[in-house]
Design a protein around this motif. Structure first.
Motif, PDB file in Angstrom:
ATOM      1  N   ASP A  83      35.406 -16.425 -39.504  1.00  0.00           N
ATOM      2  CA  ASP A  83      35.023 -15.173 -40.143  1.00  0.00           C
ATOM      3  C   ASP A  83      33.644 -14.726 -39.635  1.00  0.00           C
ATOM      4  N   LYS A  84      32.699 -15.645 -39.597  1.00  0.00           N
ATOM      5  CA  LYS A  84      31.362 -15.324 -39.084  1.00  0.00           C
ATOM      6  C   LYS A  84      31.420 -14.941 -37.610  1.00  0.00           C
ATOM      7  N   THR A  85      32.305 -15.596 -36.858  1.00  0.00           N
ATOM      8  CA  THR A  85      32.457 -15.282 -35.438  1.00  0.00           C
ATOM      9  C   THR A  85      32.960 -13.859 -35.249  1.00  0.00           C
ATOM     10  N   ASP A  86      34.013 -13.492 -35.989  1.00  0.00           N
ATOM     11  CA  ASP A  86      34.547 -12.137 -35.889  1.00  0.00           C
ATOM     12  C   ASP A  86      33.497 -11.096 -36.251  1.00  0.00           C
ATOM     13  N   ARG A  87      32.755 -11.347 -37.325  1.00  0.00           N
ATOM     14  CA  ARG A  87      31.750 -10.378 -37.756  1.00  0.00           C
ATOM     15  C   ARG A  87      30.613 -10.273 -36.737  1.00  0.00           C
ATOM     16  N   TYR A  88      30.333 -11.362 -36.038  1.00  0.00           N
ATOM     17  CA  TYR A  88      29.314 -11.333 -34.976  1.00  0.00           C
ATOM     18  C   TYR A  88      29.790 -10.445 -33.823  1.00  0.00           C
ATOM     19  N   TYR A  89      31.074 -10.572 -33.447  1.00  0.00           N
ATOM     20  CA  TYR A  89      31.612  -9.678 -32.422  1.00  0.00           C
ATOM     21  C   TYR A  89      31.505  -8.225 -32.864  1.00  0.00           C
ATOM     22  N   ARG A  90      31.937  -7.958 -34.089  1.00  0.00           N
ATOM     23  CA  ARG A  90      32.008  -6.586 -34.595  1.00  0.00           C
ATOM     24  C   ARG A  90      30.638  -5.963 -34.815  1.00  0.00           C
ATOM     25  N   ASP A  91      29.708  -6.738 -35.366  1.00  0.00           N
ATOM     26  CA  ASP A  91      28.431  -6.173 -35.823  1.00  0.00           C
ATOM     27  C   ASP A  91      27.295  -6.347 -34.825  1.00  0.00           C
ATOM     28  N   VAL A  92      27.446  -7.284 -33.863  1.00  0.00           N
ATOM     29  CA  VAL A  92      26.350  -7.558 -32.931  1.00  0.00           C
ATOM     30  C   VAL A  92      26.761  -7.319 -31.484  1.00  0.00           C
ATOM     31  N   GLN A  93      27.773  -8.035 -31.015  1.00  0.00           N
ATOM     32  CA  GLN A  93      28.072  -7.985 -29.581  1.00  0.00           C
ATOM     33  C   GLN A  93      28.659  -6.644 -29.137  1.00  0.00           C
ATOM     34  N   LEU A  94      29.645  -6.127 -29.863  1.00  0.00           N
ATOM     35  CA  LEU A  94      30.209  -4.835 -29.471  1.00  0.00           C
ATOM     36  C   LEU A  94      29.177  -3.705 -29.530  1.00  0.00           C
ATOM     37  N   PRO A  95      28.382  -3.581 -30.613  1.00  0.00           N
ATOM     38  CA  PRO A  95      27.350  -2.543 -30.617  1.00  0.00           C
ATOM     39  C   PRO A  95      26.317  -2.730 -29.503  1.00  0.00           C
ATOM     40  N   ASN A  96      26.013  -3.987 -29.160  1.00  0.00           N
ATOM     41  CA  ASN A  96      25.062  -4.244 -28.085  1.00  0.00           C
ATOM     42  C   ASN A  96      25.596  -3.733 -26.756  1.00  0.00           C
ATOM     43  N   ILE A  97      26.862  -4.018 -26.444  1.00  0.00           N
ATOM     44  CA  ILE A  97      27.460  -3.527 -25.204  1.00  0.00           C
ATOM     45  C   ILE A  97      27.504  -2.005 -25.209  1.00  0.00           C
ATOM     46  N   GLU A  98      27.919  -1.431 -26.333  1.00  0.00           N
ATOM     47  CA  GLU A  98      28.034   0.021 -26.432  1.00  0.00           C
ATOM     48  C   GLU A  98      26.680   0.697 -26.231  1.00  0.00           C
ATOM     49  N   ARG A  99      25.636   0.124 -26.807  1.00  0.00           N
ATOM     50  CA  ARG A  99      24.300   0.677 -26.669  1.00  0.00           C
ATOM     51  C   ARG A  99      23.846   0.650 -25.204  1.00  0.00           C
ATOM     52  N   HIS A 100      24.043  -0.501 -24.538  1.00  0.00           N
ATOM     53  CA  HIS A 100      23.668  -0.601 -23.127  1.00  0.00           C
ATOM     54  C   HIS A 100      24.499   0.349 -22.264  1.00  0.00           C
ATOM     55  N   PHE A 101      25.788   0.452 -22.585  1.00  0.00           N
ATOM     56  CA  PHE A 101      26.662   1.328 -21.802  1.00  0.00           C
ATOM     57  C   PHE A 101      26.232   2.783 -21.945  1.00  0.00           C
ATOM     58  N   ASN A 102      25.864   3.188 -23.157  1.00  0.00           N
ATOM     59  CA  ASN A 102      25.415   4.567 -23.367  1.00  0.00           C
ATOM     60  C   ASN A 102      24.130   4.857 -22.610  1.00  0.00           C
ATOM     61  N   PHE A 103      23.211   3.902 -22.598  1.00  0.00           N
ATOM     62  CA  PHE A 103      21.986   4.064 -21.802  1.00  0.00           C
ATOM     63  C   PHE A 103      22.331   4.213 -20.323  1.00  0.00           C
ATOM     64  N   LEU A 104      23.243   3.366 -19.848  1.00  0.00           N
ATOM     65  CA  LEU A 104      23.643   3.410 -18.440  1.00  0.00           C
ATOM     66  C   LEU A 104      24.269   4.749 -18.089  1.00  0.00           C
ATOM     67  N   LEU A 105      25.163   5.229 -18.941  1.00  0.00           N
ATOM     68  CA  LEU A 105      25.804   6.519 -18.684  1.00  0.00           C
ATOM     69  C   LEU A 105      24.789   7.655 -18.667  1.00  0.00           C
ATOM     70  N   ARG A 106      23.876   7.644 -19.632  1.00  0.00           N
ATOM     71  CA  ARG A 106      22.887   8.711 -19.723  1.00  0.00           C
ATOM     72  C   ARG A 106      21.980   8.734 -18.498  1.00  0.00           C
ATOM     73  N   GLU A 107      21.454   7.572 -18.130  1.00  0.00           N
ATOM     74  CA  GLU A 107      20.559   7.502 -16.972  1.00  0.00           C
ATOM     75  C   GLU A 107      21.297   7.824 -15.682  1.00  0.00           C
ATOM     76  N   SER A 108      22.540   7.403 -15.581  1.00  0.00           N
ATOM     77  CA  SER A 108      23.299   7.635 -14.354  1.00  0.00           C
ATOM     78  C   SER A 108      23.680   9.100 -14.214  1.00  0.00           C
ATOM     79  N   MET A 109      23.995   9.754 -15.345  1.00  0.00           N
ATOM     80  CA  MET A 109      24.326  11.174 -15.288  1.00  0.00           C
ATOM     81  C   MET A 109      23.120  11.997 -14.863  1.00  0.00           C
ATOM     82  N   GLU A 110      21.942  11.568 -15.279  1.00  0.00           N
ATOM     83  CA  GLU A 110      20.724  12.296 -14.912  1.00  0.00           C
ATOM     84  C   GLU A 110      20.417  12.163 -13.424  1.00  0.00           C
TER      85      GLU A 110
END
Length: 237
Positions: A83-110
């Protein structure tokens, strides 16, 4: 194959592979373990040392198989850990990847001027992976984990039916230890970055995205091993 025992220092597996840190965090253990043996830390934290070692050794060693007899009373502890593992994926790892990906997309589009970047395509593939992982987590948190805790015999009956009929008897319900397709998809996402990425992009942000995806893939792969070798025998006995 290194197998850790109650007399092993906890610092040993951490130094060997720091990806174990989130795993020990799920047991309530933080860094700063000193030279204490695993048995001493488990005693201090009120952790069952046999169960802790079964999880750590299974996570760390692909050739390790825990003794089923030692795990017969550990279903509740295992569900709490997963249960703690799943919540870590959902609340920490996925948002972390998404945040980095959004930064990458924004900087690359510019900086993009030739119009040939395929980062948006890769982001779309990541969104597919994210949705599948979220569905798997929902499958655990809303169905299997409550059922295994409240009525383990009924859960075992459902699992036996799904196992016998190819995992497709109930809509949106999948076996809690059958998640290898997700591993393959995340590996494909990494391969797309390595082999097919093109266009102008921020190289440092790209590395951050790849490393975050790689860490997720590694954690899922090793936790799937825990599901296969600890959860599955408990569910099928």
């Amino acid at each position: 194959m290194s197998v850790y025992t109650k007399d092993s220092r906890l610092s040993e597996p951490i130094m060997r592979d720091p990806s174990i840190i989130p795993v020990i965090n799920r047991f309530g253990i933080s860094l700063g373990v000193g030279d204490l043996a695993i048995k001493n830390i488990c005693m201090e934290k009120g952790i069952d040392a046999d169960f802790f070692l079964a999880v750590v050794n299974t996570y760390m060693n692909q050739d390790y198989f825990p003794e089923g007899t030692a795990l017969s009373t550990h279903l509740v502890r295992l569900i709490e850990f997963l249960d703690k593992t799943d919540r870590y994926y959902r609340d920490v790892q996925l948002p972390n990847i998404e945040r980095h990906f959004n930064f990458l997309l924004r900087e690359s589009m510019e900086s993009e001027s030739d119009g040939h970047s395929n980062l948006k395509l890769l982001n779309g593939f990541f969104c597919e992976v994210k949705e599948e992982l979220q569905a798997s987590i929902s499958n655990d948190l809303k169905h299997w984990f409550p059922l295994l805790l409240d009525n383990p015999e009924k859960a075992r009956e459902e699992i036996a039916v799904l196992t016998a009929h190819g995992n497709n008897v109930q809509e949106n319900i999948r076996l809690p230890f059958s998640n290898h397709n997700l591993e393959d998809k995340i590996r494909d996402l990494i391969a797309f970055f390595v082999i097919h990425l093109k266009g102008n992009y921020d190289k440092n942000l790209c590395v951050a995205v790849i490393m975050a995806v790689f860490n997720l893939e590694k954690d899922i792969k090793q936790n799937n091993r825990i599901r296969e070798r600890i959860l599955k025998p408990l569910c099928l006995k």
